[in-house]
Design a protein around this motif. Structure first.
Motif, PDB file in Angstrom:
ATOM      1  N   LYS A 166      15.225  75.687  20.988  1.00  0.00           N
ATOM      2  CA  LYS A 166      14.536  76.680  22.121  1.00  0.00           C
ATOM      3  C   LYS A 166      12.993  76.863  21.696  1.00  0.00           C
ATOM      4  O   LYS A 166      12.335  77.182  22.161  1.00  0.00           O
ATOM      5  CB  LYS A 166      15.459  77.818  21.999  1.00  0.00           C
ATOM      6  CG  LYS A 166      15.363  78.724  20.506  1.00  0.00           C
ATOM      7  CD  LYS A 166      14.048  79.616  20.531  1.00  0.00           C
ATOM      8  CE  LYS A 166      13.915  80.073  19.133  1.00  0.00           C
ATOM      9  NZ  LYS A 166      12.912  80.448  18.330  1.00  0.00           N
ATOM     10  N   LEU A 194      17.127  74.588  29.015  1.00  0.00           N
ATOM     11  CA  LEU A 194      18.555  74.990  28.415  1.00  0.00           C
ATOM     12  C   LEU A 194      19.498  73.618  28.742  1.00  0.00           C
ATOM     13  O   LEU A 194      20.265  73.370  27.793  1.00  0.00           O
ATOM     14  CB  LEU A 194      19.279  76.166  29.008  1.00  0.00           C
ATOM     15  CG  LEU A 194      20.619  76.576  28.640  1.00  0.00           C
ATOM     16  CD1 LEU A 194      20.676  76.883  27.093  1.00  0.00           C
ATOM     17  CD2 LEU A 194      21.185  77.843  29.162  1.00  0.00           C
ATOM     18  N   PHE A 211      25.784  76.989  23.218  1.00  0.00           N
ATOM     19  CA  PHE A 211      24.200  77.043  23.978  1.00  0.00           C
ATOM     20  C   PHE A 211      24.158  78.445  24.750  1.00  0.00           C
ATOM     21  O   PHE A 211      23.059  78.624  25.211  1.00  0.00           O
ATOM     22  CB  PHE A 211      23.593  75.898  24.403  1.00  0.00           C
ATOM     23  CG  PHE A 211      23.682  74.948  23.330  1.00  0.00           C
ATOM     24  CD1 PHE A 211      22.308  74.787  22.432  1.00  0.00           C
ATOM     25  CD2 PHE A 211      24.661  74.008  22.890  1.00  0.00           C
ATOM     26  CE1 PHE A 211      22.272  73.837  21.378  1.00  0.00           C
ATOM     27  CE2 PHE A 211      24.520  73.031  21.843  1.00  0.00           C
ATOM     28  CZ  PHE A 211      23.280  72.986  21.223  1.00  0.00           C
ATOM     29  N   TYR A 212      25.313  78.818  25.455  1.00  0.00           N
ATOM     30  CA  TYR A 212      25.337  79.925  26.302  1.00  0.00           C
ATOM     31  C   TYR A 212      25.299  81.313  25.574  1.00  0.00           C
ATOM     32  O   TYR A 212      25.320  82.392  26.281  1.00  0.00           O
ATOM     33  CB  TYR A 212      26.364  79.820  27.331  1.00  0.00           C
ATOM     34  CG  TYR A 212      26.208  78.454  28.025  1.00  0.00           C
ATOM     35  CD1 TYR A 212      24.948  77.829  28.795  1.00  0.00           C
ATOM     36  CD2 TYR A 212      27.265  77.436  28.311  1.00  0.00           C
ATOM     37  CE1 TYR A 212      24.577  76.771  29.320  1.00  0.00           C
ATOM     38  CE2 TYR A 212      27.144  76.242  28.753  1.00  0.00           C
ATOM     39  CZ  TYR A 212      25.821  75.937  29.315  1.00  0.00           C
ATOM     40  OH  TYR A 212      25.670  74.445  30.012  1.00  0.00           O
ATOM     41  N   GLY A 216      21.444  80.323  21.933  1.00  0.00           N
ATOM     42  CA  GLY A 216      20.976  79.495  22.691  1.00  0.00           C
ATOM     43  C   GLY A 216      20.174  80.174  23.713  1.00  0.00           C
ATOM     44  O   GLY A 216      19.040  80.381  23.575  1.00  0.00           O
ATOM     45  N   LEU A 217      20.760  80.339  24.706  1.00  0.00           N
ATOM     46  CA  LEU A 217      20.271  81.238  25.722  1.00  0.00           C
ATOM     47  C   LEU A 217      19.690  82.508  25.363  1.00  0.00           C
ATOM     48  O   LEU A 217      18.256  82.718  25.670  1.00  0.00           O
ATOM     49  CB  LEU A 217      21.403  81.541  27.059  1.00  0.00           C
ATOM     50  CG  LEU A 217      20.985  82.577  28.203  1.00  0.00           C
ATOM     51  CD1 LEU A 217      19.705  81.537  28.893  1.00  0.00           C
ATOM     52  CD2 LEU A 217      22.042  82.744  28.826  1.00  0.00           C
ATOM     53  N   LEU A 220      16.566  81.567  23.512  1.00  0.00           N
ATOM     54  CA  LEU A 220      15.343  81.102  24.631  1.00  0.00           C
ATOM     55  C   LEU A 220      14.821  82.103  25.399  1.00  0.00           C
ATOM     56  O   LEU A 220      13.689  82.136  25.571  1.00  0.00           O
ATOM     57  CB  LEU A 220      16.383  80.029  25.565  1.00  0.00           C
ATOM     58  CG  LEU A 220      15.514  79.332  26.581  1.00  0.00           C
ATOM     59  CD1 LEU A 220      14.561  78.472  25.981  1.00  0.00           C
ATOM     60  CD2 LEU A 220      16.641  78.438  27.323  1.00  0.00           C
TER      61      LEU A 220
END
Ligand SMILES: NC(=O)c1ccc[n+]([C@@H]2O[C@H](COP(=O)([O-])OP(=O)(O)OC[C@H]3O[C@@H](n4cnc5c(N)ncnc54)[C@H](O)[C@@H]3O)[C@@H](O)[C@H]2O)c1
Ligand SMILES: O=P(O)(O)OC[C@H](O)CO
Length: 309
Positions: A166, A194, A211-212, A216-217, A220
């Motif tokens: 990220k 993403l 990543f969610y 991750g998210l 980010l």
């Protein structure tokens, strides 16, 4: 207090100091070590339960090799909080720690954790991930409080890559805001960013769903929207016409995304993975394109379905 742990933090930068504050607030015995410390590393790690690495990527191999020569208790847990990639091998910091200390549990800590907000005692959440669940749970207890919510996760590679990849997108997000491209453009950039993180992360062996999550998210969103992020600042100031050299002269601390972009370009080329945003960030950092040219390159790519690329 019987559950009090001895925590040694390597790196007295912004993140090492914030992690020290959190562990101290929970009554753990905390020592911060830096290259300028008067106490030797050997003395400090003598009775350590957890060794936290909060040095920037460029210092990881150095501190690993310093520790390798020392007599360490087999019970010690290594916790890595560095968000970067090794330029020589493209390895993540936890892979370097695990290779050097194969018999010790290694835990990764990563999440939307801008250190300045944490030092202001604003609430935040993070993830600690390990192949050794019990070690992740020990670390979870050490840092959890009413202002720092710590989740465990069994995908250390995904958690580590979430926080690392990220940083490249945070540079792009800074460019987007510096050029005043608007909310629609920012949403498109972060969403496609993403997708790019997931694509390389899954190819690398991480789980898509990681990543969610927060690392991750979550990260980010935090870094892609905050002027407190050094990576965002690099992008923002490039878009305002400053050179990278000028920006780095005045930047407080490390913007890991600069090195990460180079490593990712190398790896995505070797493995033939499409990373269009990373590629434009790379060309921008090399001063091979202007921010506006990078934007046009992205907008004028071949049109395609949203998925099944
Ligand atoms: N600042 C944040 O908000 C934050 C949050 C989460 C993660 N991180 C990550 O944590 C890492 C450190 O970030 P930071 O903000 O503290 O950076 P920083 O630049 O403030 O500090 C980096 C630290 O690493 C040390 N270091 C570098 N090379 C070394 C070497 N060879 N030997 C010993 N020490 C060495 C420096 O002396 C310094 O203490 C980065 O990977 C960053 O991405 C930062
Ligand atoms: O200041 P940055 O860009 O290194 O971001 C810090 C952290 O990674 C935020 O979670």
């Amino acid at each position: 207090m019987t559950n009090s742990k001895s925590v040694v933090i390597l790196g007295a930068g912004a993140w090492g100091s914030a992690l020290a504050t959190l562990a101290k607030a929970n009554d753990h015995k905390v020592h911060i070590w830096s290259r300028r410390s008067s106490r030797t590393l050997e003395k400090l790690v003598e009775d350590a339960d957890i060794i936290v690495s909060a040095v920037s990527m460029k210092g990881v191999r150095d501190v690993v090799s310093q520790l390798q020569g020392l007599p360490l208790s087999p019970e010690i847990i290594f916790l890595t909080a560095t968000k970067g990639l090794d330029p020589q091998t493209t390895c993540t910091p936890s892979q370097i720690w695990q290779e050097a200390f194969p018999n010790h549990p290694v835990v990764v800590l990563s999440g939307p954790n801008l250190s300045q907000e944490i030092q202001q005692e604003l609430p935040a959440a993070t993830v600690v991930a390990s192949n050794v669940t019990s070690a992740a749970e020990v670390v979870q207890l050490v840092f959890s409080s009413n202002r720092f919510r710590v989740y465990t996760n069994a995908d250390p590679l995904g958690v580590e890559l979430g926080g690392t990849l990220k940083n490249v997108m945070a540079i792009a997000a800074g460019v987007c805001d510096g050029l005043q491209l608007g909310t629609n453009a920012k949403a498109a950039l972060l969403t496609r960013g993403l997708t790019e993180m997931v694509r390389i992360g899954v190819h690398w062996g991480a789980k898509q769903e990681t990543f969610y999550g927060l690392s991750g998210l979550g990260d980010l969103l935090a870094t892609g929207n905050s002027p407190l992020s050094r990576n965002y600042q690099v992008g923002y100031q490039l878009a305002c016409g400053k050179s990278l050299t000028e920006i780095l002269t005045h930047l407080q601390g490390t913007a890991e995304g600069i090195n990460t972009t180079k490593v990712l370009m190398l790896r995505s080329k070797q493995q033939n993975i499409s990373m269009p945003i990373t590629e434009q960030v790379y060309h921008l950092l090399q001063a091979e394109v202007t921010p506006r040219q990078a934007l046009l390159e992205l907008m004028l790519r071949d049109i395609k379905p949203e998925y099944n690329e």
